[in-house]
Design an enzyme around this catalytic site. Structure first.
Site, mmCIF file in Angstrom:
data_model
loop_
_atom_site.group_PDB
_atom_site.id
_atom_site.type_symbol
_atom_site.label_atom_id
_atom_site.label_comp_id
_atom_site.label_asym_id
_atom_site.label_seq_id
_atom_site.Cartn_x
_atom_site.Cartn_y
_atom_site.Cartn_z
ATOM 1 N N ASP A 12 0.812 -1.226 0.000
ATOM 2 C CA ASP A 12 0.000 0.000 0.000
ATOM 3 C C ASP A 12 0.839 1.266 0.000
ATOM 4 O OD1 ASP A 12 -2.443 -1.363 -0.077
ATOM 5 O OD2 ASP A 12 -2.426 -1.671 2.087
ATOM 6 N N ASP A 60 -6.788 -5.851 -5.034
ATOM 7 C CA ASP A 60 -7.749 -5.678 -3.935
ATOM 8 C C ASP A 60 -8.624 -4.464 -4.240
ATOM 9 O OD1 ASP A 60 -9.144 -5.498 -1.601
ATOM 10 O OD2 ASP A 60 -7.401 -5.263 -0.293
ATOM 11 N N LYS A 62 -11.991 -4.724 -4.013
ATOM 12 C CA LYS A 62 -13.248 -4.934 -3.276
ATOM 13 C C LYS A 62 -14.445 -4.562 -4.158
ATOM 14 C CE LYS A 62 -11.124 -4.394 1.224
ATOM 15 N NZ LYS A 62 -9.818 -3.802 0.818
ATOM 16 N N VAL A 63 -14.515 -5.270 -5.272
ATOM 17 C CA VAL A 63 -15.510 -4.984 -6.305
ATOM 18 C C VAL A 63 -16.920 -5.114 -5.708
ATOM 19 C CG1 VAL A 63 -16.291 -5.651 -8.603
ATOM 20 C CG2 VAL A 63 -13.879 -5.905 -7.980
ATOM 21 N N ASP A 65 -20.439 -3.895 -7.276
ATOM 22 C CA ASP A 65 -21.338 -3.147 -8.162
ATOM 23 C C ASP A 65 -22.329 -4.107 -8.823
ATOM 24 O OD1 ASP A 65 -22.318 -0.984 -9.846
ATOM 25 O OD2 ASP A 65 -20.373 -0.021 -9.483
ATOM 26 N N ILE A 66 -23.069 -3.607 -9.786
ATOM 27 C CA ILE A 66 -23.999 -4.465 -10.522
ATOM 28 C C ILE A 66 -23.183 -5.436 -11.392
ATOM 29 C CG2 ILE A 66 -25.853 -2.750 -10.554
ATOM 30 C CD1 ILE A 66 -25.079 -2.240 -13.540
ATOM 31 N N GLY A 173 -0.087 -7.903 12.603
ATOM 32 C CA GLY A 173 0.894 -6.852 12.870
ATOM 33 C C GLY A 173 0.240 -5.536 13.206
ATOM 34 N N GLY A 176 -2.945 -5.728 14.855
ATOM 35 C CA GLY A 176 -2.947 -6.455 16.132
ATOM 36 C C GLY A 176 -3.012 -7.968 16.041
ATOM 37 N N SER A 178 -2.062 -11.974 15.082
ATOM 38 C CA SER A 178 -0.850 -12.801 15.070
ATOM 39 C C SER A 178 -0.899 -13.768 13.888
ATOM 40 C CB SER A 178 -0.773 -13.585 16.390
ATOM 41 O OG SER A 178 -0.255 -14.888 16.172
HETATM 42 O O1 NUP Z 1 -10.872 -6.986 6.047
HETATM 43 C C1 NUP Z 1 -9.898 -6.539 5.441
HETATM 44 N N1 NUP Z 1 -8.891 -5.964 6.126
HETATM 45 C C2 NUP Z 1 -7.761 -5.449 5.511
HETATM 46 O O2 NUP Z 1 -6.880 -4.932 6.201
HETATM 47 C C3 NUP Z 1 -9.787 -6.644 4.043
HETATM 48 C C4 NUP Z 1 -8.649 -6.137 3.394
HETATM 49 N N2 NUP Z 1 -8.547 -6.274 2.079
HETATM 50 N N3 NUP Z 1 -7.657 -5.538 4.130
HETATM 51 C C5 NUP Z 1 -6.447 -5.027 3.432
HETATM 52 O O3 NUP Z 1 -5.315 -5.753 3.908
HETATM 53 C C6 NUP Z 1 -6.133 -3.556 3.677
HETATM 54 O O4 NUP Z 1 -6.761 -2.742 2.724
HETATM 55 C C7 NUP Z 1 -4.624 -3.532 3.536
HETATM 56 O O5 NUP Z 1 -4.275 -3.475 2.160
HETATM 57 C C8 NUP Z 1 -4.185 -4.885 4.057
HETATM 58 C C9 NUP Z 1 -3.727 -4.886 5.498
HETATM 59 O O6 NUP Z 1 -2.665 -4.003 5.662
HETATM 60 P P1 NUP Z 1 -1.885 -3.785 7.050
HETATM 61 O O7 NUP Z 1 -2.908 -3.528 8.102
HETATM 62 O O8 NUP Z 1 -1.087 -5.043 7.312
HETATM 63 O O9 NUP Z 1 -1.015 -2.596 6.768
#
Ligand code: NUP
Length: 215
Positions: A12, A60, A62-63, A65-66, A173, A176, A178
């Site tokens: 990211d 990622d 997170k589509v 839509d219709i 991480g 929070g 593990s």
């Molecule tokens: O439920 C979700 N939680 C989440 O953190 C679904 C996701 N797609 N993500 C993604 O996972 C979030 O957008 C980010 O790209 C990654 C977690 O990043 P980090 O918290 O380890 O930095």
């Protein structure tokens, strides 16, 4: 995606130079690189092709839509070189079917969000997460996204989908969770972003997570 290290990098960062540097540093430790809006809005969809030379890319987006719009998004993303796409499920079976159909045409993967990992992820997703997981299985998705911050929910969702679908799990991480706990709860891969890309040594951080999981 082939399972070697059970680790997916969530990349990211928002600029190409950092993205490629980090991806190169960690590529031997990760089975896939997940890109989302931050990097693609920063650098354009072309970054997918560059990263795909290092590891399979999960888009990622997170589509949600219709069906017709979902189809167009999936086609675009797969044409750009992504190996997989993350979709929402709350838009319903017809929308998900549309994504799965395109993925089958391209021989790519679809992962469906069940319950999100952040604290607000319980507000609306909690009551429907199992239903969405069942729908993902019925629709022939590759797998689901479930929260590393709540290993007990990964366990619940694994019971619904059985062993045929994969679980990819963010929230390790920085949020929070593990890595070892969520793998023990039934996740196939953990998705890790900030703990790796904000580290002084992304490779060491990735290696540490791999060692912790003993995957
Ligand atoms: O439920 C979700 N939680 C989440 O953190 C679904 C996701 N797609 N993500 C993604 O996972 C979030 O957008 C980010 O790209 C990654 C977690 O990043 P980090 O918290 O380890 O930095």
């Amino acid at each position: 995606m082939e399972k070697k290290n059970c680790l997916i990098l969530a990349l990211d960062v928002t600029d190409r130079e950092n993205a490629l540097r980090i991806a190169n540093e960690v590529s031997e430790y990760v089975d896939s690189i997940k890109v989302g809006y931050p990097l693609v809005l920063g650098e354009g969809l072309g970054i997918v092709k560059e990263l795909a030379e290092l590891a399979p890319v999960i888009a990622d987006f997170k589509v949600a839509d219709i069906p017709n719009t979902d189809r167009l998004i999936c086609e675009h993303v797969f044409n750009a070189g992504a190996d997989a796409i993350i979709t929402h499920g709350f838009t319903g079976r017809d929308s998900l079917d549309s994504c799965v159909k395109v993925a089958e045409e391209y021989d790519r993967d679809v992962y469906v969000v069940t319950e999100m990992s952040h604290p607000g992820g319980v507000e609306f997703f909690r009551p429907v997460a199992e239903t969405i997981a069942q729908m993902a299985a019925d629709a022939g998705a590759t797998g689901v996204v479930a929260p590393a911050t709540r290993p007990e929910r990964v366990r619940d969702i694994r019971k619904i989908i059985g062993d045929d679908l994969h679980i990819i799990s963010p929230g390790v991480g920085a949020q929070g969770g593990s890595a070892a706990d969520v793998i023990n709860a039934g996740a196939d891969w953990v998705i890790v972003g900030r703990s790796i890309y904000n580290s002084n040594s992304p490779a060491d951080a990735a290696m540490k997570i791999c060692n912790e999981m003993k995957c």
